[in-house]
Design a protein around this motif. Structure first.
Motif, PDB file in Angstrom:
ATOM      1  N   GLN B   6      24.025 -57.834 -29.682  1.00 39.22           N
ATOM      2  CA  GLN B   6      23.991 -56.371 -29.744  1.00 39.22           C
ATOM      3  C   GLN B   6      22.628 -55.881 -29.272  1.00 39.22           C
ATOM      4  O   GLN B   6      21.611 -56.534 -29.498  1.00 39.22           O
ATOM      5  CB  GLN B   6      24.205 -55.859 -31.179  1.00 39.22           C
ATOM      6  N   CYS B  23      27.599 -54.132 -27.135  1.00 43.81           N
ATOM      7  CA  CYS B  23      27.986 -55.353 -27.842  1.00 43.81           C
ATOM      8  C   CYS B  23      28.630 -56.326 -26.875  1.00 43.81           C
ATOM      9  O   CYS B  23      29.516 -55.955 -26.084  1.00 43.81           O
ATOM     10  CB  CYS B  23      28.973 -55.025 -28.964  1.00 43.81           C
ATOM     11  N   TRP B  34      33.872 -52.448 -34.259  1.00 42.67           N
ATOM     12  CA  TRP B  34      32.635 -51.706 -34.518  1.00 42.67           C
ATOM     13  C   TRP B  34      32.706 -51.181 -35.959  1.00 42.67           C
ATOM     14  O   TRP B  34      33.685 -50.553 -36.360  1.00 42.67           O
ATOM     15  CB  TRP B  34      32.481 -50.518 -33.574  1.00 42.67           C
ATOM     16  N   ASP B  74      32.740 -56.997 -23.102  1.00 41.88           N
ATOM     17  CA  ASP B  74      31.736 -56.261 -23.863  1.00 41.88           C
ATOM     18  C   ASP B  74      32.188 -54.823 -24.100  1.00 41.88           C
ATOM     19  O   ASP B  74      33.154 -54.331 -23.501  1.00 41.88           O
ATOM     20  CB  ASP B  74      30.361 -56.340 -23.210  1.00 41.88           C
ATOM     21  N   CYS B  92      28.662 -54.861 -34.790  1.00 44.02           N
ATOM     22  CA  CYS B  92      29.751 -55.299 -33.927  1.00 44.02           C
ATOM     23  C   CYS B  92      30.198 -56.672 -34.413  1.00 44.02           C
ATOM     24  O   CYS B  92      29.368 -57.510 -34.802  1.00 44.02           O
ATOM     25  CB  CYS B  92      29.285 -55.369 -32.481  1.00 44.02           C
ATOM     26  N   THR B 109      22.672 -52.723 -35.000  1.00 43.20           N
ATOM     27  CA  THR B 109      21.687 -51.772 -34.479  1.00 43.20           C
ATOM     28  C   THR B 109      21.392 -50.779 -35.590  1.00 43.20           C
ATOM     29  O   THR B 109      22.307 -50.123 -36.085  1.00 43.20           O
ATOM     30  CB  THR B 109      22.231 -51.015 -33.253  1.00 43.20           C
TER      31      THR B 109
END
Lengths: 116, 114
Positions: B6, B23, B34, B74, B92, B109
């Motif tokens: 990530q 991700c 997510w 991704d 993720c 994140t």
């Protein structure tokens, strides 16, 4: 709606003490049950899981959990904790027969601090 | 085996600004998730993809959040415009398939909205 309750939000233990973290869920049908752990600064990772069979499940690092269907519970246990077990512990549940969408329902987590 | 990647790891923005998270799941994992994790709470699923199709986005605030997984690998999650209450860690995860396989999580994140 399905929910997961973790009774202890913060637990502080000394090394070598025994640990039991409570987890109860609200769904009455077939369930799959999980405990995840997040060590400080690390990713969430699977500690152990129950799908079927022996209700006493053994996971990594000496952890185990017992599924008691009549009590809708999946409590996590460890007979003797170590300082390195300091982490956040999450219980999660998914419906066992939900077809293709088996969304994980998470508890709020329990923060465990083990004093050396 | 490489894990879920990530980026960025941290992001600070002001309210009403836009932000995007990226991700990259574990190779071969068809399902991507997510999650939003607010401090003191468990992860909350925002959206689940199976390859490049959406399986569940029932808890995604679609007026400001969007996500895509165009090539089935991704994925990006975008917030536009951000609100103060969006401050959280965005996780993720990926798994081999939808019928339950273990989910593998990325580092997340951490978003701070000022």
């Amino acid at each position: 709606a399905q929910s997961v309750s973790q009774h202890n939000h913060h637990v502080i233990l000394s090394e070598a003490a025994s640990l039991e973290l409570g987890c109860n869920y609200s769904y009455g049908g077939t369930v799959n049950l999980f405990w995840y752990v997040q060590y400080p600064g690390q990713h969430l990772q699977l500690l152990l899981k129950y799908f079927s069979g022996d209700p006493l499940v053994k996971g990594i690092k000496g952890f185990e959990a017992e599924f008691i269907k009549s009590k809708f519970s999946f409590n996590l246990r460890k007979p003797s904790v170590q300082w390195s077990d300091t982490a956040e512990y999450f219980c999660a549940v998914t419906r066992g027969n939900a077809g293709n969408n088996r969304k994980l329902i998470w508890g709020l987590g329990t923060s465990l601090a083990v004093n050396p | 085996e490489a894990g879920v990647a990530q980026s960025p790891r941290y992001k600070i923005i002001e309210k009403r600004q836009s932000v995007a998270f990226w991700c990259n799941p574990i190779s071969g994992h068809a399902t991507l998730y997510w999650y939003q994790q607010i401090l003191g709470q468990g992860p909350k699923l925002l959206i689940q993809f199976q390859n490049n199709g959406v399986v569940d986005d029932s808890q995604l605030p679609k007026d400001r959040f969007s996500a895509e997984r165009l090539k089935g690998v991704d994925s990006t999650l975008k917030i536009q415009p951000a609100k103060l209450e969006d401050s959280a860690v965005y996780l993720c995860a990926s798994s081999l398939g939808q019928t339950y396989n273990e989910q593998f999580f990325g580092p997340g994140t951490r978003l701070t909205v000022l």
